[in-house]
Design a protein around this motif. Structure first.
Motif, short mmCIF file in Angstrom:
data_model
loop_
_atom_site.label_atom_id
_atom_site.label_comp_id
_atom_site.label_asym_id
_atom_site.label_seq_id
_atom_site.Cartn_x
_atom_site.Cartn_y
_atom_site.Cartn_z
N GLY A 1 4.84 17.64 31.24
CA GLY A 1 5.52 17.06 29.99
C GLY A 1 5.43 15.70 30.12
O GLY A 1 4.83 14.99 30.81
N LEU B 1 -5.18 23.64 25.32
CA LEU B 1 -4.81 22.94 26.27
C LEU B 1 -3.51 22.88 26.37
O LEU B 1 -2.67 22.06 27.41
N GLY B 2 -2.63 23.59 25.52
CA GLY B 2 -1.13 23.74 26.01
C GLY B 2 -0.29 23.07 24.95
O GLY B 2 -0.80 22.15 24.11
N PRO B 3 1.06 23.01 25.27
CA PRO B 3 2.06 22.22 24.43
C PRO B 3 1.87 20.57 24.55
O PRO B 3 1.83 20.16 25.55
N PHE B 4 2.01 19.97 23.37
CA PHE B 4 1.95 18.58 23.38
C PHE B 4 3.11 17.99 22.63
O PHE B 4 4.12 17.72 22.85
N LEU B 5 2.65 17.76 21.38
CA LEU B 5 3.94 17.14 20.31
C LEU B 5 4.96 17.76 20.05
O LEU B 5 5.96 17.43 19.69
N GLY B 6 4.92 19.25 20.18
CA GLY B 6 5.82 20.14 20.11
C GLY B 6 6.91 20.06 21.16
O GLY B 6 8.05 20.65 20.96
N GLU C 1 -0.75 23.47 17.59
CA GLU C 1 -1.67 22.73 18.60
C GLU C 1 -1.92 23.01 19.84
O GLU C 1 -2.77 22.66 20.59
N TYR C 2 -1.35 24.39 20.35
CA TYR C 2 -1.33 24.35 21.87
C TYR C 2 -2.58 25.17 22.21
O TYR C 2 -2.70 25.31 23.53
N GLN C 3 -3.48 25.69 21.41
CA GLN C 3 -4.72 26.09 21.96
C GLN C 3 -5.90 25.10 21.82
O GLN C 3 -5.84 24.38 20.88
N TYR D 1 3.24 23.08 33.44
CA TYR D 1 2.31 22.22 33.00
C TYR D 1 3.06 20.91 32.85
O TYR D 1 4.18 20.73 33.17
#
Lengths: 398, 398
Positions: free
Chosen positions: B151, B235-240, B231-233, B149
């Motif tokens: 980043g 669309l995947g990791p974001f702010l983490g 957050e990740y469901q 994905y």
């Protein structure tokens, strides 16, 4: 009232004035502003001393100008309005007008990071019903935060760039197969372009949205649904999106949309403090999606659950920095009706309900298809402001 | 054998020669190459005509040099080896050596897009067991394609940059709460830096890996597990993840790792044609993770299921273009043993099994903690090549 022939009464009158980057003849790419069916050469205008912007208008992208900040953006816009309305300036300015038909428009800014949100409740619920029938359409986190993810900045292309059908692994009953995507789709979105950066470790408040965001583009986030469906667990979309994201050639400054801000939908449950924007304002942008010249949908941006100010506050709440040229898009814009959806996945309900087009029927995109997304917004005094279109034609897979 | 004092026999001998960007005194940032405990000023060397690289070494980042391509990379490396080994050059070159202790190292390249893969089978299986107990540890797609994905490129920082603990929404029994991450973690990874771009709509074959990839960095992809989990469901990791990703200040050229390529693990089921690399070569990089100075893990990069050539071929199979400065990381490197894992999530099994450290115990990172990741690789003739370390210290949330 402008002295520019044909501009008054058009949706590109002096209340609009979007910025772009153009090539004319043999000259280097340069910044221009659109008025009616002309482009005003701003590099030439700055060189002639007609407008002052610290030399930022003499560049091949908008980035340096966008980095100057809101007071400068407003001052330049006021000066341009003066130049284009006061007949005293006509003699000096008119030679700098280039007919739109003579220019080639380039990607208007260098994209730093590209983030895509998922902020339409109707879209998220439609996708949930299509992919997870019988389960709650929205996941538990959806009303608590604007779901988003990073996309590929390097494949953001300007409107008009052809889009080659991507190849990849597609799910099948006996395991994945490799080949061209058979479920190529659009996502009609609105993108926000960051001008003023923020330092690492700091947050941008919902109240500071207009200090950082320069303007708005229309976005088509092309999506290969079959590739996406197979790859996206557990880390999200990747190759199903990264082959191309088209943006309009014109960046509409926020100032041109001052009359388009409207209260957004009520948010329940109440949002976290850092997401509480008072007033809670979305934008009344009315999108139109044309598929091979036939209008198939009219997505209403005013129905978006999360506002652009909330998206920006969320994006930076963990201390992530902003850079000039960051682009964040709204996610697919879908209203409550079938004729208001921003993807063909929804329009054809996962491909199960083809639509009539071109004397036949369609589910997803075929080679040679062209999709054009346009939008208008209310301007001052009953005028209309058009956003630049975003269009693209599908080329066969290689 | 080099004439540079102390370099022979060190892991930064003339078989290594990693590139970086440094500041010395009042001079502008410039490119250097490390040899022993010195940095050779390559801007100065090129200006003096000692090495030729089309002026690319006189820049504040490696990007222009990385864009030149493999023949130029090899020629410059050969010339540097000559300059540093032939005593005839000592008088001209020695004045350009700066003691490492006198320089400040900067981010060595401007990051275009940042992609993070997930290519360790042991890591993916560990995460699967921790988060989805009782279910198959690997998802059905995992052995068919290198999951990855995008980043945030704008928050890639150089080794040594402090990392502020991020705030955000964390899951709780009565809904999400806002505050500092309480499960701040590391991800020990290896990153590949693209030098030569590729055009939109084309694919990069597994065989062309070395034509595009300039070199290797160590990566710590800091991760806030609580923010990520909420957050990740879907669309995947974001702010983490997007608050910071640290990379080593030194980019080790692929040429320095020529003796470190090893056959990768057997892949079953057989991979798609575009992922078939013959020979199927990974890299024997031996990572070490130090937590407040104590070595807690030794992740073996040679165990990675997907090779960097496969990752690059996958990244571009949909026609996505490459740009100079693109960074793609391997994903967390974990071997089969507990002492070989690349994250504290795994080391403490989701926080359930604290480790002894500093006379107490730890699960996740506390404020003031420092994590340093180092690595070595086999070099020619029994020598060892060190990769530049990546280190960072946690600052309290703001």
């Amino acid at each position: 009232m402008t002295w520019v022939t044909g501009a008054d009464g058009s949706a590109y009158g002096v209340t609009n004035l979007p910025y772009g980057v153009f090539v004319h003849g043999e000259r280097e790419p340069r910044i221009g502003v659109r008025v009616g069916d002309f482009v005003l050469d701003l590099a030439g205008a700055e060189a002639a001393g007609l407008v002052l912007a610290a030399g930022a208008l003499g560049r091949p992208t908008l980035n340096a100008f966008m980095a100057l900040g809101r007071p400068q953006w407003t001052a330049v816009r006021q000066r341009l309005t003066e130049l284009l309305t006061d007949p005293a300036h006509r003699a000096a300015v008119e030679p700098l007008l280039v007919p739109l038909g003579e220019v080639r428009l380039l990607l208007p800014f260098e994209v730093a990071d590209y983030v895509d949100f998922y902020s339409s409740e109707h879209h998220a619920a439609n996708v949930g019903q299509i992919f997870r029938p019988g389960q709650p359409p929205l996941l538990p986190n959806w009303r608590h935060l604007p779901i988003g993810y990073h996309g590929r900045a390097g494949t953001v292309v300007v409107s008009g760039t052809p889009v080659t059908r991507p190849c990849g692994q597609r799910p099948g009953p006996e395991g994945p197969t490799y080949g061209p995507s058979a479920r190529l789709d659009i996502e009609a979105e609105v993108g926000f372009v960051v001008g003023v950066p923020s330092p690492l470790g700091s947050r941008v408040s919902v109240d500071d949205f207009a200090d950082h965001v320069f303007g708005v583009v229309l976005v088509n986030d092309w999506s290969a649904r079959d590739i996406q469906a197979w790859e996206y667990q557990p880390l999200g979309p990747f190759l199903g999106k990264s082959f191309a994201t088209s943006v309009s050639a014109w960046v509409t400054p926020l100032d041109a949309l001052a009359d388009a801000f409207r209260p957004g939908p009520k948010q329940d449950p109440p949002v976290a403090d850092y997401l509480r924007d008072v007033p809670h304002l979305g934008l009344d942008l009315r999108l139109q999606v044309e598929w091979n010249g036939e209008r198939v949908s009219e997505p209403p941006f005013a129905t978006m659950y999360w506002t652009p100010a909330q998206q920006l506050a969320h994006l930076t709440v963990n201390g992530a920095s902003l850079r000039t040229g960051d682009l964040y898009a709204s996610g697919t814009v879908s209203g409550p009706e079938r004729g208001q959806v921003g993807s063909f996945l929804e329009l054809t309900w996962g491909g199960a309900e083809p639509v009539k087009l071109d004397g036949g029927t369609r589910t997803f995109l075929e080679d040679g298809d062209t999709v054009t997304i346009t939008a208008t917004a209310p301007g001052p005094d009953g005028t209309t402001v058009a956003l630049g279109e975003v269009t693209g034609t599908i080329l066969p897979a290689r």
